[in-house]
Design a protein around this motif. Sequence first.
Motif, PDB file in Angstrom:
ATOM      1  N   SER A   1      38.788  30.583  41.050  1.00 13.38           N
ATOM      2  CA  SER A   1      39.973  30.330  41.876  1.00 13.38           C
ATOM      3  C   SER A   1      40.290  31.483  42.820  1.00 13.38           C
ATOM      4  N   ARG A   2      39.860  32.711  42.461  1.00 12.89           N
ATOM      5  CA  ARG A   2      40.130  33.835  43.362  1.00 12.89           C
ATOM      6  C   ARG A   2      39.224  35.004  43.041  1.00 12.89           C
ATOM      7  N   LEU A   3      39.117  35.915  44.007  1.00  9.86           N
ATOM      8  CA  LEU A   3      38.451  37.185  43.765  1.00  9.86           C
ATOM      9  C   LEU A   3      39.476  38.223  43.355  1.00  9.86           C
ATOM     10  N   THR A   4      39.025  39.159  42.545  1.00  8.88           N
ATOM     11  CA  THR A   4      39.854  40.286  42.150  1.00  8.88           C
ATOM     12  C   THR A   4      39.210  41.562  42.684  1.00  8.88           C
ATOM     13  N   ALA A   5      39.811  42.680  42.393  1.00  8.14           N
ATOM     14  CA  ALA A   5      39.268  43.944  42.890  1.00  8.14           C
ATOM     15  C   ALA A   5      37.867  44.207  42.351  1.00  8.14           C
ATOM     16  N   ASP A   6      37.615  43.766  41.094  1.00  7.63           N
ATOM     17  CA  ASP A   6      36.323  44.084  40.494  1.00  7.63           C
ATOM     18  C   ASP A   6      35.527  42.846  40.087  1.00  7.63           C
TER      19      ASP A   6
ATOM     20  N   VAL B   1      35.838  38.219  39.750  1.00  9.88           N
ATOM     21  CA  VAL B   1      36.433  36.921  40.049  1.00  9.88           C
ATOM     22  C   VAL B   1      37.265  36.452  38.856  1.00  9.88           C
ATOM     23  N   GLU B   2      38.147  35.487  39.134  1.00 10.60           N
ATOM     24  CA  GLU B   2      38.982  34.917  38.082  1.00 10.60           C
ATOM     25  C   GLU B   2      39.044  33.406  38.245  1.00 10.60           C
ATOM     26  N   TRP B   3      38.918  32.682  37.117  1.00  8.56           N
ATOM     27  CA  TRP B   3      39.017  31.232  37.115  1.00  8.56           C
ATOM     28  C   TRP B   3      40.462  30.802  36.860  1.00  8.56           C
ATOM     29  N   ALA B   4      40.730  29.522  37.063  1.00  8.70           N
ATOM     30  CA  ALA B   4      42.095  29.007  36.943  1.00  8.70           C
ATOM     31  C   ALA B   4      42.676  29.195  35.553  1.00  8.70           C
ATOM     32  N   ASP B   5      41.824  29.226  34.522  1.00  5.04           N
ATOM     33  CA  ASP B   5      42.328  29.384  33.146  1.00  5.04           C
ATOM     34  C   ASP B   5      42.534  30.840  32.757  1.00  5.04           C
ATOM     35  N   GLY B   6      42.347  31.756  33.730  1.00  5.07           N
ATOM     36  CA  GLY B   6      42.550  33.174  33.458  1.00  5.07           C
ATOM     37  C   GLY B   6      41.304  33.928  33.066  1.00  5.07           C
ATOM     38  N   THR B   7      40.194  33.216  32.836  1.00  5.56           N
ATOM     39  CA  THR B   7      38.928  33.882  32.521  1.00  5.56           C
ATOM     40  C   THR B   7      38.476  34.725  33.705  1.00  5.56           C
ATOM     41  N   ARG B   8      37.949  35.906  33.402  1.00  5.00           N
ATOM     42  CA  ARG B   8      37.485  36.804  34.467  1.00  5.00           C
ATOM     43  C   ARG B   8      36.026  37.206  34.254  1.00  5.00           C
ATOM     44  N   ALA B   9      35.391  37.609  35.341  1.00  2.00           N
ATOM     45  CA  ALA B   9      34.049  38.182  35.281  1.00  2.00           C
ATOM     46  C   ALA B   9      33.987  39.326  36.288  1.00  2.00           C
TER      47      ALA B   9
END
Length: 355
Positions: free
Chosen positions: A258-263, A265-273
């Motif tokens: 759903s979006r990029l973060t500083a380090d 990406v993040e999915w709609a359920d809050g999962t990050r990579a």
Amino acid sequence: MTHRTDVVVIGGGQAGLAAGYHLRRLGLDFVILDAQPTPGGAWQHTWDSLHLFSPVAFSSLPGRPMPVQSGETYPDAGHVVQYLTDYERRYELPIMRPVAVQAVHRDGAFLRVEGDTGTWRARTVISATGTWWRPFLPTVPGQGTFRGRQLHTVEYRSPRDFAGQRVIVVGGGNSGAQIAADLAHATELTWVTQRPPRFLADDIDGRALFDVATARRKALESGRADTGGVASLGDIVAVPPVREARDAGLLKASPMFSRLTADGVEWADGTRATADAVIWCTGFRPALSHLGPLQLRGRRGHIATDGTRAVDEPRLHLLGYGDWTGPASATLIGVGRPAREAAREIAGTSPSRRT
């Protein structure tokens, strides 16, 4: 300096060469303006491991079969560049390069083609600039905050550039699958697609795809129902490297984030990579900015055409941009037919055809 000719072809890649072949056979005066300093079109700018989907018998321009590449069933991009180089020499096509065309204007009975090295007045223009030069990048929240590297398909070259890194590849088409497969063994890969990837059957390659595209064209021409063409079969040709990575379990796709973060990406359920790089394999748009002064573009940036001829400017033909300018016209083998039809139509209206 202003030059005058029957036809100006803009673009010296595969579509421009196919047009040149047929224009020469019909005895027209023409020039091909190519922005690249060397022959080969977009093929000279692809990633290192790229191979065709089809064997040489189904990868040739009109008039000259592509030679077999030793040790390869599916030729690599370098072989295609050499073939295109030999092709333009064999037929002594009148190519001027590098000439970057900046604009095409109406000029009375002519179209005026303005380039960075001169101006040409022609009765007809064939635009054959393709799509490679206009990569598409979607807008995604947080895109400006990501501190890693972001690049498009056009900038990717080799897994060596990403060895040991965490890489996210975005795109469920052929480029996305091939680049993901290329990176699968050398990186910590996350492959992201808008929808679950659709692989074509393993025995389908460019030969079958050309047959399917041809069947669709014949159906439409005869007034029968649209067969759906290649898109009805799937999105990804299972070329050997893709098949091997898929069968090894290395090509498991995740849904779109759903979006990029500083380090990462993040999915709609809050999962990050986390990620060191994001490679956007998100396609292209037709490179038509030089036609802007003609004010012809409509929905999705396309120009309305009847065959290859622009509906609102009959002195303009468009060639090689996709099915809307001829079925399979963006492929080596597919561009020959619409190029022939365009050349014949132009010859029928040219008062200065040589005999």
